[in-house]
Write a protein that holds these residues in place. Structure first.
Motif, PDB file in Angstrom:
ATOM      1  N   GLY A   1       0.804  -1.212   0.000  1.00 14.05           N
ATOM      2  CA  GLY A   1       0.000   0.000   0.000  1.00 14.05           C
ATOM      3  C   GLY A   1       0.835   1.259   0.000  1.00 14.05           C
ATOM      4  N   LEU A   2       1.932   1.243   0.764  1.00 15.63           N
ATOM      5  CA  LEU A   2       2.787   2.429   0.868  1.00 15.63           C
ATOM      6  C   LEU A   2       4.191   1.975   1.227  1.00 15.63           C
ATOM      7  N   GLU A   3       5.151   2.389   0.404  1.00 16.05           N
ATOM      8  CA  GLU A   3       6.551   2.046   0.653  1.00 16.05           C
ATOM      9  C   GLU A   3       7.299   3.275   1.137  1.00 16.05           C
ATOM     10  N   GLY A   4       8.208   3.060   2.067  1.00 16.25           N
ATOM     11  CA  GLY A   4       8.957   4.182   2.612  1.00 16.25           C
ATOM     12  C   GLY A   4      10.223   3.724   3.292  1.00 16.25           C
ATOM     13  N   HIS A   5      10.834   4.650   4.005  1.00 14.98           N
ATOM     14  CA  HIS A   5      12.065   4.372   4.745  1.00 14.98           C
ATOM     15  C   HIS A   5      12.016   5.068   6.104  1.00 14.98           C
ATOM     16  N   VAL A   6      12.656   4.457   7.074  1.00 12.01           N
ATOM     17  CA  VAL A   6      13.086   5.194   8.255  1.00 12.01           C
ATOM     18  C   VAL A   6      14.429   5.791   7.864  1.00 12.01           C
TER      19      VAL A   6
ATOM     20  N   LEU B   1      19.033  19.837  20.416  1.00  9.52           N
ATOM     21  CA  LEU B   1      20.430  19.466  20.656  1.00  9.52           C
ATOM     22  C   LEU B   1      21.039  20.272  21.795  1.00  9.52           C
ATOM     23  N   LYS B   2      20.451  21.412  22.080  1.00 14.57           N
ATOM     24  CA  LYS B   2      20.927  22.197  23.222  1.00 14.57           C
ATOM     25  C   LYS B   2      20.429  21.619  24.539  1.00 14.57           C
ATOM     26  N   ILE B   3      19.167  21.186  24.584  1.00 14.39           N
ATOM     27  CA  ILE B   3      18.616  20.690  25.847  1.00 14.39           C
ATOM     28  C   ILE B   3      18.909  19.207  26.062  1.00 14.39           C
ATOM     29  N   HIS B   4      19.238  18.485  24.979  1.00 16.29           N
ATOM     30  CA  HIS B   4      19.593  17.062  25.095  1.00 16.29           C
ATOM     31  C   HIS B   4      20.883  16.807  24.313  1.00 16.29           C
ATOM     32  N   PRO B   5      22.010  17.259  24.823  1.00 13.92           N
ATOM     33  CA  PRO B   5      23.274  17.116  24.079  1.00 13.92           C
ATOM     34  C   PRO B   5      23.715  15.671  23.877  1.00 13.92           C
ATOM     35  N   GLN B   6      23.058  14.727  24.573  1.00 12.00           N
ATOM     36  CA  GLN B   6      23.426  13.325  24.409  1.00 12.00           C
ATOM     37  C   GLN B   6      22.866  12.707  23.132  1.00 12.00           C
ATOM     38  N   ILE B   7      21.993  13.422  22.434  1.00 11.31           N
ATOM     39  CA  ILE B   7      21.407  12.891  21.203  1.00 11.31           C
ATOM     40  C   ILE B   7      22.503  12.684  20.151  1.00 11.31           C
ATOM     41  N   LYS B   8      22.525  11.482  19.571  1.00 17.01           N
ATOM     42  CA  LYS B   8      23.489  11.152  18.519  1.00 17.01           C
ATOM     43  C   LYS B   8      22.821  10.877  17.173  1.00 17.01           C
ATOM     44  N   PHE B   9      21.543  10.469  17.232  1.00 19.75           N
ATOM     45  CA  PHE B   9      20.846  10.096  16.001  1.00 19.75           C
ATOM     46  C   PHE B   9      19.455  10.719  15.985  1.00 19.75           C
ATOM     47  N   ILE B  10      19.038  11.187  14.831  1.00 19.56           N
ATOM     48  CA  ILE B  10      17.687  11.693  14.634  1.00 19.56           C
ATOM     49  C   ILE B  10      17.036  10.823  13.557  1.00 19.56           C
ATOM     50  N   ARG B  11      15.870  10.260  13.867  1.00 22.78           N
ATOM     51  CA  ARG B  11      15.208   9.357  12.925  1.00 22.78           C
ATOM     52  C   ARG B  11      13.824   9.870  12.578  1.00 22.78           C
ATOM     53  N   THR B  12      13.470   9.661  11.336  1.00 26.31           N
ATOM     54  CA  THR B  12      12.143  10.043  10.866  1.00 26.31           C
ATOM     55  C   THR B  12      11.692   9.041   9.834  1.00 26.31           C
ATOM     56  N   GLN B  13      10.394   8.900   9.655  1.00 28.95           N
ATOM     57  CA  GLN B  13       9.858   7.967   8.674  1.00 28.95           C
ATOM     58  C   GLN B  13       9.169   8.745   7.571  1.00 28.95           C
ATOM     59  N   ASN B  14       9.524   8.416   6.330  1.00 26.31           N
ATOM     60  CA  ASN B  14       8.973   9.123   5.178  1.00 26.31           C
ATOM     61  C   ASN B  14       8.517   8.141   4.118  1.00 26.31           C
ATOM     62  N   ALA B  15       7.388   8.463   3.497  1.00 29.38           N
ATOM     63  CA  ALA B  15       6.985   7.722   2.309  1.00 29.38           C
ATOM     64  C   ALA B  15       7.974   8.036   1.191  1.00 29.38           C
ATOM     65  N   ASP B  16       8.294   7.046   0.378  1.00 23.85           N
ATOM     66  CA  ASP B  16       9.239   7.272  -0.711  1.00 23.85           C
ATOM     67  C   ASP B  16       8.703   8.263  -1.736  1.00 23.85           C
ATOM     68  N   THR B  17       7.389   8.486  -1.732  1.00 25.42           N
ATOM     69  CA  THR B  17       6.784   9.426  -2.680  1.00 25.42           C
ATOM     70  C   THR B  17       6.640  10.842  -2.117  1.00 25.42           C
ATOM     71  N   ASN B  18       7.070  11.052  -0.884  1.00 26.94           N
ATOM     72  CA  ASN B  18       6.944  12.374  -0.263  1.00 26.94           C
ATOM     73  C   ASN B  18       8.138  13.239  -0.672  1.00 26.94           C
ATOM     74  N   ALA B  19       8.117  13.674  -1.931  1.00 16.93           N
ATOM     75  CA  ALA B  19       9.272  14.363  -2.507  1.00 16.93           C
ATOM     76  C   ALA B  19       9.632  15.647  -1.763  1.00 16.93           C
ATOM     77  N   ALA B  20       8.632  16.414  -1.342  1.00 21.39           N
ATOM     78  CA  ALA B  20       8.903  17.707  -0.694  1.00 21.39           C
ATOM     79  C   ALA B  20       9.661  17.519   0.612  1.00 21.39           C
ATOM     80  N   MET B  21       9.204  16.580   1.444  1.00 21.07           N
ATOM     81  CA  MET B  21       9.872  16.376   2.729  1.00 21.07           C
ATOM     82  C   MET B  21      11.216  15.683   2.549  1.00 21.07           C
ATOM     83  N   LEU B  22      11.300  14.758   1.602  1.00 21.08           N
ATOM     84  CA  LEU B  22      12.575  14.084   1.364  1.00 21.08           C
ATOM     85  C   LEU B  22      13.633  15.074   0.885  1.00 21.08           C
ATOM     86  N   ARG B  23      13.207  16.069   0.117  1.00 20.61           N
ATOM     87  CA  ARG B  23      14.156  17.071  -0.365  1.00 20.61           C
ATOM     88  C   ARG B  23      14.789  17.819   0.811  1.00 20.61           C
ATOM     89  N   ILE B  24      13.966  18.223   1.768  1.00 23.59           N
ATOM     90  CA  ILE B  24      14.487  18.925   2.952  1.00 23.59           C
ATOM     91  C   ILE B  24      15.369  17.996   3.780  1.00 23.59           C
TER      92      ILE B  24
END
Length: 345
Positions: A146-151, A294-317
């Protein structure tokens, strides 16, 4: 292998049953995300005990012969909302050592019967490339993609700080027309009706071939979801852009951080209403959010988000920011009539 299947009554479940459930969840989670810390028992328990009232979650546990270990679990979520009353979303997880023994098929039969009893006709579930058995199962029963994407993941040590600063500076050019604001934690009660309207932006995400209707949440539903998130230990931060002239929200972005996984920041929805696009508001929101978190949680090393492969506008950013594919995801759909044919085969 002899097994026994039981329906789990959350109100009467014992501590040992919750512990067994948490264990099998983490075993399969380790396959999917081997570098991440396990989910603590109290997080699993608190999430289940604080499910929103409009979510009817039915779950079955599969135990080994001496009932000492849960080796599989299946559940189906029946959302009692005004929309999507034709859908039931399910999940099946099986211990790696217990696969290809018919356990998944047996759980699917129970899930399908529960969905039928609630007048649902379409089943949804998701798989990822880290556990190929999930996709193989979907292909055997003839489910449709139904919908293909990536984390997608961004390493903090690879962030282009100059780029973020540039986006923040460009955002300031809109300061005469727009106001950038922040809500940390619960949404303010006095703006709740407007916030619900802001959440309508989720309906503008690509849905591929999914037979899903737009969702329109209520203020009560929003508060119930907040309660569950808080019980899990999730800390939400929301940045928004407000058009000053008429005090109308133009867009927002949200992240979730949890002390149980301090090195990981989850980037959730980012959206700008169509009439406000082309002004750089999305990049302003994303840059302001990242700078703040990143200022309030300096321990963060990774930021993850899930996007549909067809969401061109958000993938561009996201691509400009340096996000890279971390894990594939596929949302599958199947008619119950089709599933019943598979179960009988």
């Amino acid at each position: 292998m002899r097994t026994m299947i039981e329906q789990m009554n959350f109100k009467e479940a014992t501590d040992s049953e919750f512990a067994a459930l948490n264990k099998i969840i983490n075993i399969v989670r380790f396959e999917r995300q081997p570098d991440d810390p396990p989910i603590p028992l109290n997080e699993t328990t608190n999430q289940i005990k604080n499910l929103p009232s409009f979510v009817d979650l039915k779950m079955w546990s599969v135990w080994n012969e001496d009932h000492s270990e849960m080796i599989a679990m299946g559940n189906v979520g029946l959302m009692h909302t005004d929309e999507n009353q034709h859908i039931a979303q399910f999940d099946i997880i099986v211990h790696p050592d217990a696969r290809r023994q018919g356990i998944g098929k047996e759980l699917l039969g129970l899930i399908t019967a529960a969905a039928q009893a609630d007048q649902r006709r379409l089943l949804l579930t998701d798989t990822n490339d880290r556990i190929p058995a999930g996709e193989a199962f979907m292909q055997r029963l003839g489910a449709k993609r139904g919908l293909e994407g990536h984390v997608n993941q961004l390493r903090v040590d690879e962030i282009d700080r100059d780029l973020l600063e540039h986006w923040l500076e460009n955002g300031q050019k809109n300061i005469s027309e727009f106001e950038l604001g922040i809500w940390e934690g619960a949404y303010p009660e006095e703006q709740l009706n407007e916030i619900v309207q802001l959440m309508e932006l989720t309906n503008q995400q690509p849905l591929g071939d999914l037979a899903i209707e737009d969702m329109h949440i209520t203020t009560q539903q929003l508060r119930e979801m907040e309660k569950m998130d808080t019980a899990r230990g999730n800390q939400r931060c929301t940045f928004y852009v407000l058009e000053k002239a008429n005090a109308t929200f133009a867009g927002y972005t949200e992240t979730v951080w949890n002390a149980n996984r301090p090195e990981i920041l989850r980037q959730d929805m980012t959206g700008v209403f169509p009439e406000y696009r082309g002004k750089g508001l999305g990049r302003w929101l994303k840059a302001a959010m990242m700078d703040h978190m990143l200022k309030i949680h300096p321990q963060i090393k990774f930021i993850r988000t899930q996007n549909a492969d067809t969401n061109a506008a958000m993938l561009r950013i996201n691509n400009e920011m340096g996000f890279k594919p971390y894990m594939t995801s596929v949302l599958w759909q199947m008619e119950i009539s089709q599933v019943l044919g598979y179960l009988k085969s």
